[in-house]
Design a protein around this motif. Structure first.
Motif: not given
Length: 339
Positions: A318-339
């Motif tokens: 569901p696209i809604g589930n994808l949208a809800k996880s977007a903020a967490e994805a950004q935090r994950v990328f930040d911690r991983a150094g993917f900027r």
């Protein structure tokens, strides 16, 4: 801000005064889409309904900031943009109002709509590889891009870009936060260079041998494949493309979408417009305008490049589930150094 298009009758008054009219013979549209075929899309709506569209075009963040500043007095009826993470950001601001529509429920698949906004076209995030340096069997999944065998061969745009954030959100939902963060760290370790440029730049870098593999939205590749320019044909000749994760959860899908604002002064016109975007004619405009696919399953388009790329299994989370996880994805990328 890109061009603003405002009906001549409103010059001198400004869109901020439109809310007092509260008439459903006009629609005030805030659009972050910038495709030439949208002109035909909107003019066809006016021709069919008699409803005039007053449109402002700008970047997503600029439009959302404008809506925030306008508050309850915003004249905007509909906000339209690309990418689930951007639609999620708008939804988190609380600007959308639920729309009850039998037309939308029947024509738009349930996994491509939420209570507050609707998808109208889809695009896929595929893997592009250099035919001389990378074998297609090496890059059959998004997860494989973190394989040490690809060290120094991966190119990508910024990890903070919504396209990559949406992919990260999809991976979180399928693989979990911990696995996605490890993937992101290993992906960074495989970079051929620091992230930069857009998806077309990544494809061209692969063709030039600057990197061996990259992630790109399907419409960027289709645009190059449909081009008559010799330099674009040369790029396409040097690369191959893979629909990732065909044996698991399917290729990641993203969307263009829209929703009606809570403060919309022309709610009747807004609902008609959202329903119109799900019509056969509008779906074809939407898809053909940017080498995408319609969300209405009965609507078919003919696009030589997309036809050549072939059919694939798409991720249907569901696209809604994808949208809800977007903020967490950004935090994950930040911690991983993917900027």
């Amino acid at each position: 801000m890109k061009k603003s298009i405002i009906a001549s009758a409103l010059i001198g008054l400004g869109l901020s005064a439109l809310h007092v009219q509260a008439a459903d013979n006009e629609l005030n549209l805030y659009s972050a889409r910038h495709y030439q075929t949208d002109e035909a899309l909107y003019s066809n709506f006016t021709k069919q309904t008699g409803i005039k569209i007053n449109r402002i075009e700008a970047k997503e963040d600029e439009l959302l900031e404008r809506i925030r500043n306008e508050g309850a007095n915003s004249p905007a009826d509909v906000f339209i943009t690309v990418d689930a993470s951007r639609l999620a950001k708008a939804d988190e601001m609380g600007i959308f109002a639920p729309v009850k529509s039998k037309v939308l429920e029947e024509r738009i698949p349930s996994h491509l709509r939420t209570d507050n906004w609707y998808s109208y076209s889809t695009r896929a995030r595929l893997i592009v590889y250099n035919k001389d340096t990378v074998k297609p069997e090496q890059v059959q999944t998004y997860e494989s891009l973190a394989d040490p065998a690809l060290k120094g061969k991966v190119c990508t745009r910024s990890g903070s870009h919504p396209y990559n954030i949406s992919l990260g959100a999809a991976m979180i939902n399928h693989d979990g936060v911990e696995a996605t963060e490890k993937w992101a760290r290993d992906l960074v370790a495989n970079f051929a260079r620091a992230p930069k440029g857009g998806d077309t730049d990544q494809i061209k870098a692969v063709a030039a041998g600057e990197c061996g593999v990259a992630i790109a939205n399907s419409y960027y590749l289709a645009r190059l494949m449909n081009s008559t320019k010799d330099e674009d044909k040369a790029v396409v000749a040097k690369i191959g493309a893979v629909w990732p994760n065909q044996k698991t959860w399917g290729t990641h899908i993203n969307v263009s979408g829209a929703g009606m604002l809570k403060s919309a002064p022309n709610k009747g016109a807004a609902v008609k417009f959202l329903e119109y975007l799900a019509s056969d004619d509008a779906q074809k405009y939407f898809a053909n305008g940017n080498n995408e696919w319609p969300v209405v399953e009965s609507v078919k388009v003919s696009n030589p490049a997309l036809d050549k790329l072939g059919e694939f299994k798409a991720d249907t989370q569901p696209i809604g589930n994808l949208a809800k996880s977007a903020a967490e994805a950004q935090r994950v990328f930040d911690r991983a150094g993917f900027r």
